[in-house]
Design a protein around this motif. Structure first.
Motif, PDB file in Angstrom:
ATOM      1  N   LEU A  13       0.828  -1.206   0.000  1.00 47.21           N
ATOM      2  CA  LEU A  13       0.000   0.000   0.000  1.00 47.21           C
ATOM      3  C   LEU A  13       0.860   1.253   0.000  1.00 47.21           C
ATOM      4  CD1 LEU A  13      -2.673  -1.188   2.568  1.00 47.21           C
ATOM      5  CD2 LEU A  13      -3.124  -0.613   0.176  1.00 47.21           C
ATOM      6  N   GLU A  59       2.118   1.896  -3.362  1.00 46.93           N
ATOM      7  CA  GLU A  59       1.034   2.336  -4.250  1.00 46.93           C
ATOM      8  C   GLU A  59       0.660   3.802  -3.992  1.00 46.93           C
ATOM      9  OE1 GLU A  59      -2.404  -0.282  -4.169  1.00 46.93           O
ATOM     10  OE2 GLU A  59      -3.632   1.238  -5.169  1.00 46.93           O
ATOM     11  N   ARG A  87      -6.145  -4.973  -2.661  1.00 44.53           N
ATOM     12  CA  ARG A  87      -4.887  -5.716  -2.444  1.00 44.53           C
ATOM     13  C   ARG A  87      -5.170  -7.083  -1.813  1.00 44.53           C
ATOM     14  NH1 ARG A  87      -0.242  -4.052  -4.936  1.00 44.53           N
ATOM     15  NH2 ARG A  87      -0.742  -1.933  -5.542  1.00 44.53           N
ATOM     16  N   SER A  96      -8.244   0.533  -1.847  1.00 40.88           N
ATOM     17  CA  SER A  96      -6.939  -0.021  -2.155  1.00 40.88           C
ATOM     18  C   SER A  96      -6.615  -1.204  -1.221  1.00 40.88           C
ATOM     19  CB  SER A  96      -5.947   1.122  -2.016  1.00 40.88           C
ATOM     20  OG  SER A  96      -4.676   0.776  -2.344  1.00 40.88           O
TER      21      SER A  96
END
Lengths: 103, 107
Positions: free
Chosen positions: A10, A13, B34, B30
């Motif tokens: 994360l 990203e 994931r 997100s």
């Protein structure tokens, strides 16, 4: 994948966040879900799945090793049901495809 | 019964992180994305303190349509299993969460 691997992914990203920020965010997220379940509420994330609390009645059980009878008290247990989209993705031939969890 | 949704979680992330609401919503998505990708690849996902998502392979079996009694093959497939951590189990179990216990609470 572990929580720290998730956090690392994360963070790369979303480069405007530090690893510590992402760690805190993930912590907030799972803490909130835990608290909701502890209050007996459900957590519903469309496309991903729903967490609910199931109630198990007291029953007479057995110690599997000794065969001795024991009484098992009434309890509540967390339960997860995968959402339709996630269930379907699981059984797609490639395993991936389709972006995002949201319809 | 109350239900926690994406909107609530976005609000919590917003309040805790000092990001915009939109960024908070993107981040939440997100996280879910994931986790979903890892699961779809057959990976297990272990969130310590919360639980583990794992994929189990089910083999082909003969099922029966309960209404007609007709035999139908159930094809081999993968199913997602969530095993809650001991911490989550304890949190849920110690809470005044039972249906019967909840009657005294505020509406």
């Amino acid at each position: 994948m572990t929580k720290s691997e998730l956090i690392a992914e994360l963070a790369s990203e979303h480069p405007y966040l530090t690893l510590a920020d992402v760690d805190r965010m993930v912590g907030v997220l799972f803490d909130e879900m835990t608290d909701a379940l502890a209050r007996g509420e459900r957590v519903e994330l469309r496309g991903f799945g729903a967490f609910t609390v199931k109630h198990r009645r007291a029953r007479a059980g057995r110690n599997p090793r000794t065969g001795e009878m024991v009484s098992v008290e009434e309890k509540s247990v967390p339960f997860f049901k995968a959402g339709k989209e996630l269930r379907e993705r699981l059984n797609e031939p490639t395993g991936k495809s389709r972006n995002g969890a949201r319809p | 019964m109350n239900t926690l949704t994406r909107a609530h979680l976005t609000e919590k992330i917003y309040a805790a992180m000092g990001l915009s609401r939109n960024e908070s919503a993107v981040l939440l998505e997100s996280v879910l994305s994931r986790i979903s990708i890892a699961i779809a690849q057959g990976d297990s996902v272990k969130i310590s303190g919360f639980g583990t998502f794992s994929v189990r392979q089910k083999s082909r079996r003969i099922g029966r349509n309960p209404k007609t009694g007709k035999e139908v093959p159930i094809l081999p497939r993968k199913v997602l299993i969530f095993r809650p951590s001991q911490m989550l189990r304890d949190a849920v179990n110690d809470a005044p969460g039972g249906d019967a216990d909840r009657q005294g609470q505020a509406h």
